[in-house]
Design a protein around this motif. Structure first.
Motif, PDB file in Angstrom:
ATOM      1  N   ASP A 189       0.815  -1.200   0.000  1.00  0.00           N
ATOM      2  CA  ASP A 189       0.000   0.000   0.000  1.00  0.00           C
ATOM      3  C   ASP A 189       0.855   1.260   0.000  1.00  0.00           C
ATOM      4  OD1 ASP A 189      -2.366  -1.514   0.188  1.00  0.00           O
ATOM      5  OD2 ASP A 189      -2.140  -1.666   2.361  1.00  0.00           O
ATOM      6  N   GLU A 190       0.163   2.377  -0.178  1.00  0.00           N
ATOM      7  CA  GLU A 190       0.799   3.685  -0.082  1.00  0.00           C
ATOM      8  C   GLU A 190       1.458   3.835   1.287  1.00  0.00           C
ATOM      9  OE1 GLU A 190      -1.242   7.521  -1.436  1.00  0.00           O
ATOM     10  OE2 GLU A 190      -1.707   7.416   0.697  1.00  0.00           O
ATOM     11  N   VAL A 191       2.602   4.511   1.326  1.00  0.00           N
ATOM     12  CA  VAL A 191       3.301   4.769   2.583  1.00  0.00           C
ATOM     13  C   VAL A 191       3.047   6.217   2.969  1.00  0.00           C
ATOM     14  CG1 VAL A 191       5.562   4.934   3.683  1.00  0.00           C
ATOM     15  CG2 VAL A 191       5.086   3.069   2.089  1.00  0.00           C
ATOM     16  N   SER A 192       2.742   6.443   4.234  1.00  0.00           N
ATOM     17  CA  SER A 192       2.479   7.789   4.724  1.00  0.00           C
ATOM     18  C   SER A 192       3.350   8.041   5.950  1.00  0.00           C
ATOM     19  CB  SER A 192       1.002   7.918   5.095  1.00  0.00           C
ATOM     20  OG  SER A 192       0.736   9.179   5.655  1.00  0.00           O
ATOM     21  N   ILE A 193       4.005   9.210   5.966  1.00  0.00           N
ATOM     22  CA  ILE A 193       4.813   9.574   7.129  1.00  0.00           C
ATOM     23  C   ILE A 193       4.440  10.985   7.582  1.00  0.00           C
ATOM     24  CG2 ILE A 193       6.754   8.078   6.528  1.00  0.00           C
ATOM     25  CD1 ILE A 193       8.221  10.600   5.550  1.00  0.00           C
ATOM     26  N   ALA A 194       4.611  11.242   8.866  1.00  0.00           N
ATOM     27  CA  ALA A 194       4.343  12.569   9.421  1.00  0.00           C
ATOM     28  C   ALA A 194       5.670  13.317   9.565  1.00  0.00           C
ATOM     29  CB  ALA A 194       3.663  12.448  10.777  1.00  0.00           C
ATOM     30  N   VAL A 195       5.675  14.568   9.107  1.00  0.00           N
ATOM     31  CA  VAL A 195       6.863  15.410   9.192  1.00  0.00           C
ATOM     32  C   VAL A 195       6.466  16.707   9.888  1.00  0.00           C
ATOM     33  CG1 VAL A 195       8.606  16.688   7.884  1.00  0.00           C
ATOM     34  CG2 VAL A 195       7.810  14.457   7.063  1.00  0.00           C
ATOM     35  N   THR A 196       7.174  17.054  10.946  1.00  0.00           N
ATOM     36  CA  THR A 196       6.913  18.326  11.613  1.00  0.00           C
ATOM     37  C   THR A 196       7.659  19.427  10.877  1.00  0.00           C
ATOM     38  OG1 THR A 196       6.682  17.218  13.742  1.00  0.00           O
ATOM     39  CG2 THR A 196       7.051  19.596  13.794  1.00  0.00           C
ATOM     40  N   ARG A 197       6.913  20.437  10.468  1.00  0.00           N
ATOM     41  CA  ARG A 197       7.485  21.571   9.739  1.00  0.00           C
ATOM     42  C   ARG A 197       7.655  22.752  10.689  1.00  0.00           C
ATOM     43  NH1 ARG A 197       9.240  19.832   4.774  1.00  0.00           N
ATOM     44  NH2 ARG A 197       7.653  18.582   3.782  1.00  0.00           N
ATOM     45  N   PHE A 198       8.749  23.459  10.519  1.00  0.00           N
ATOM     46  CA  PHE A 198       9.027  24.666  11.287  1.00  0.00           C
ATOM     47  C   PHE A 198       9.168  25.802  10.276  1.00  0.00           C
ATOM     48  CE2 PHE A 198      10.507  21.047  13.666  1.00  0.00           C
ATOM     49  CZ  PHE A 198       9.990  21.279  14.933  1.00  0.00           C
ATOM     50  N   PRO A 199       8.045  26.379   9.867  1.00  0.00           N
ATOM     51  CA  PRO A 199       8.088  27.331   8.755  1.00  0.00           C
ATOM     52  C   PRO A 199       8.835  28.625   9.098  1.00  0.00           C
ATOM     53  CG  PRO A 199       5.916  27.311   9.762  1.00  0.00           C
ATOM     54  CD  PRO A 199       6.705  26.219  10.419  1.00  0.00           C
ATOM     55  N   ARG A 200       9.587  29.101   8.135  1.00  0.00           N
ATOM     56  CA  ARG A 200      10.303  30.370   8.232  1.00  0.00           C
ATOM     57  C   ARG A 200      10.246  31.034   6.861  1.00  0.00           C
ATOM     58  NH1 ARG A 200       9.611  28.989  12.610  1.00  0.00           N
ATOM     59  NH2 ARG A 200      11.121  28.484  14.223  1.00  0.00           N
ATOM     60  N   THR A 201      10.170  32.359   6.861  1.00  0.00           N
ATOM     61  CA  THR A 201      10.237  33.075   5.594  1.00  0.00           C
ATOM     62  C   THR A 201      11.694  33.162   5.159  1.00  0.00           C
ATOM     63  OG1 THR A 201      10.453  35.222   6.665  1.00  0.00           O
ATOM     64  CG2 THR A 201       8.200  34.477   6.175  1.00  0.00           C
ATOM     65  N   VAL A 202      11.908  33.451   3.893  1.00  0.00           N
ATOM     66  CA  VAL A 202      13.274  33.595   3.396  1.00  0.00           C
ATOM     67  C   VAL A 202      13.986  34.708   4.162  1.00  0.00           C
ATOM     68  CG1 VAL A 202      14.686  34.206   1.390  1.00  0.00           C
ATOM     69  CG2 VAL A 202      12.746  32.653   1.123  1.00  0.00           C
ATOM     70  N   SER A 203      13.301  35.820   4.410  1.00  0.00           N
ATOM     71  CA  SER A 203      13.952  36.923   5.134  1.00  0.00           C
ATOM     72  C   SER A 203      14.326  36.517   6.551  1.00  0.00           C
ATOM     73  CB  SER A 203      13.072  38.170   5.144  1.00  0.00           C
ATOM     74  OG  SER A 203      11.844  37.929   5.795  1.00  0.00           O
ATOM     75  N   GLU A 204      13.518  35.715   7.230  1.00  0.00           N
ATOM     76  CA  GLU A 204      13.879  35.241   8.577  1.00  0.00           C
ATOM     77  C   GLU A 204      15.153  34.404   8.541  1.00  0.00           C
ATOM     78  OE1 GLU A 204      10.437  34.077  11.469  1.00  0.00           O
ATOM     79  OE2 GLU A 204       9.825  33.580   9.413  1.00  0.00           O
ATOM     80  N   ILE A 205      15.253  33.529   7.558  1.00  0.00           N
ATOM     81  CA  ILE A 205      16.428  32.666   7.446  1.00  0.00           C
ATOM     82  C   ILE A 205      17.677  33.498   7.184  1.00  0.00           C
ATOM     83  CG2 ILE A 205      17.518  30.857   6.048  1.00  0.00           C
ATOM     84  CD1 ILE A 205      14.588  29.805   5.568  1.00  0.00           C
TER      85      ILE A 205
ATOM     86  N   ASN B 292      18.178  36.805   7.494  1.00  0.00           N
ATOM     87  CA  ASN B 292      18.485  37.777   8.551  1.00  0.00           C
ATOM     88  C   ASN B 292      19.048  37.112   9.810  1.00  0.00           C
ATOM     89  OD1 ASN B 292      17.809  40.003   7.007  1.00  0.00           O
ATOM     90  ND2 ASN B 292      15.674  39.945   7.639  1.00  0.00           N
ATOM     91  N   THR B 293      18.640  35.895  10.096  1.00  0.00           N
ATOM     92  CA  THR B 293      19.199  35.162  11.242  1.00  0.00           C
ATOM     93  C   THR B 293      20.669  34.842  11.002  1.00  0.00           C
ATOM     94  OG1 THR B 293      17.046  34.227  11.795  1.00  0.00           O
ATOM     95  CG2 THR B 293      18.969  33.061  12.637  1.00  0.00           C
ATOM     96  N   VAL B 294      21.002  34.466   9.791  1.00  0.00           N
ATOM     97  CA  VAL B 294      22.405  34.189   9.450  1.00  0.00           C
ATOM     98  C   VAL B 294      23.238  35.462   9.602  1.00  0.00           C
ATOM     99  CG1 VAL B 294      23.953  33.553   7.551  1.00  0.00           C
ATOM    100  CG2 VAL B 294      21.856  32.241   7.937  1.00  0.00           C
ATOM    101  N   ILE B 295      22.726  36.571   9.092  1.00  0.00           N
ATOM    102  CA  ILE B 295      23.439  37.847   9.183  1.00  0.00           C
ATOM    103  C   ILE B 295      23.585  38.283  10.636  1.00  0.00           C
ATOM    104  CG2 ILE B 295      23.295  40.308   8.619  1.00  0.00           C
ATOM    105  CD1 ILE B 295      21.914  39.379   5.958  1.00  0.00           C
ATOM    106  N   ALA B 296      22.500  38.165  11.422  1.00  0.00           N
ATOM    107  CA  ALA B 296      22.538  38.559  12.839  1.00  0.00           C
ATOM    108  C   ALA B 296      23.536  37.722  13.635  1.00  0.00           C
ATOM    109  CB  ALA B 296      21.141  38.443  13.454  1.00  0.00           C
ATOM    110  N   ALA B 297      23.815  36.510  13.176  1.00  0.00           N
ATOM    111  CA  ALA B 297      24.788  35.646  13.855  1.00  0.00           C
ATOM    112  C   ALA B 297      26.227  36.043  13.511  1.00  0.00           C
ATOM    113  CB  ALA B 297      24.539  34.187  13.480  1.00  0.00           C
ATOM    114  N   GLY B 298      26.372  37.063  12.683  1.00  0.00           N
ATOM    115  CA  GLY B 298      27.706  37.533  12.330  1.00  0.00           C
ATOM    116  C   GLY B 298      28.340  36.787  11.184  1.00  0.00           C
ATOM    117  N   LEU B 299      27.559  36.000  10.483  1.00  0.00           N
ATOM    118  CA  LEU B 299      28.097  35.246   9.352  1.00  0.00           C
ATOM    119  C   LEU B 299      27.947  36.050   8.064  1.00  0.00           C
ATOM    120  CD1 LEU B 299      26.572  31.784  10.262  1.00  0.00           C
ATOM    121  CD2 LEU B 299      28.880  32.608  10.742  1.00  0.00           C
ATOM    122  N   ARG B 300      28.790  35.741   7.104  1.00  0.00           N
ATOM    123  CA  ARG B 300      28.733  36.396   5.797  1.00  0.00           C
ATOM    124  C   ARG B 300      28.103  35.426   4.798  1.00  0.00           C
ATOM    125  NH1 ARG B 300      31.930  36.034   1.443  1.00  0.00           N
ATOM    126  NH2 ARG B 300      33.592  34.981   2.593  1.00  0.00           N
TER     127      ARG B 300
END
Length: 105
Positions: free
Chosen positions: A40-56, A58-66
């Motif tokens: 039969d078809e296989v079904s799995i549950a995945v927990t998503r933690f949604p973030r906008t592109v700007s959140e991702i 800006n978080t990298v930049i705020a961490a001091g990374l380039r």
């Protein structure tokens, strides 16, 4: 969330994106068809933690990374020939956002 938009014949022709700014985790059920001649078809549950592109980004930049590079990979034409269901994602949406960042010295 996201969902395919279908034409009158049921063919997936576009991708609808909704609740882009939702920031609460949610569970999505992924369904996979059985292999030919197998169970039969296989079904799995995945927990998503949604973030906008700007959140991702800006978080990298705020961490001091380039930021070094961003990528939105999609299935190759060869992969789509082997697995036709991937063609939808090749045309309509990236599956992932890859962020390459470097810690300045």
């Amino acid at each position: 969330g996201h969902a395919p938009i279908r034409d009158d014949t049921g063919r997936r022709v576009a991708l609808a994106v909704s609740d882009y700014f939702q920031d609460e985790p949610y569970v999505e059920r992924l369904r996979f068809p059985p292999r030919k001649g197998e169970g039969d078809e296989v079904s799995i549950a995945v927990t998503r933690f949604p973030r906008t592109v700007s959140e991702i980004v800006n978080t990298v930049i705020a961490a001091g990374l380039r930021l070094d590079r961003l990528a939105e990979p999609r299935p190759s034409a060869a992969a789509c020939r082997r697995l036709p269901w991937l063609s939808f994602w090749h045309r309509h949406g990236a599956l992932y956002l890859y962020v390459c960042a470097i810690k300045p010295e």
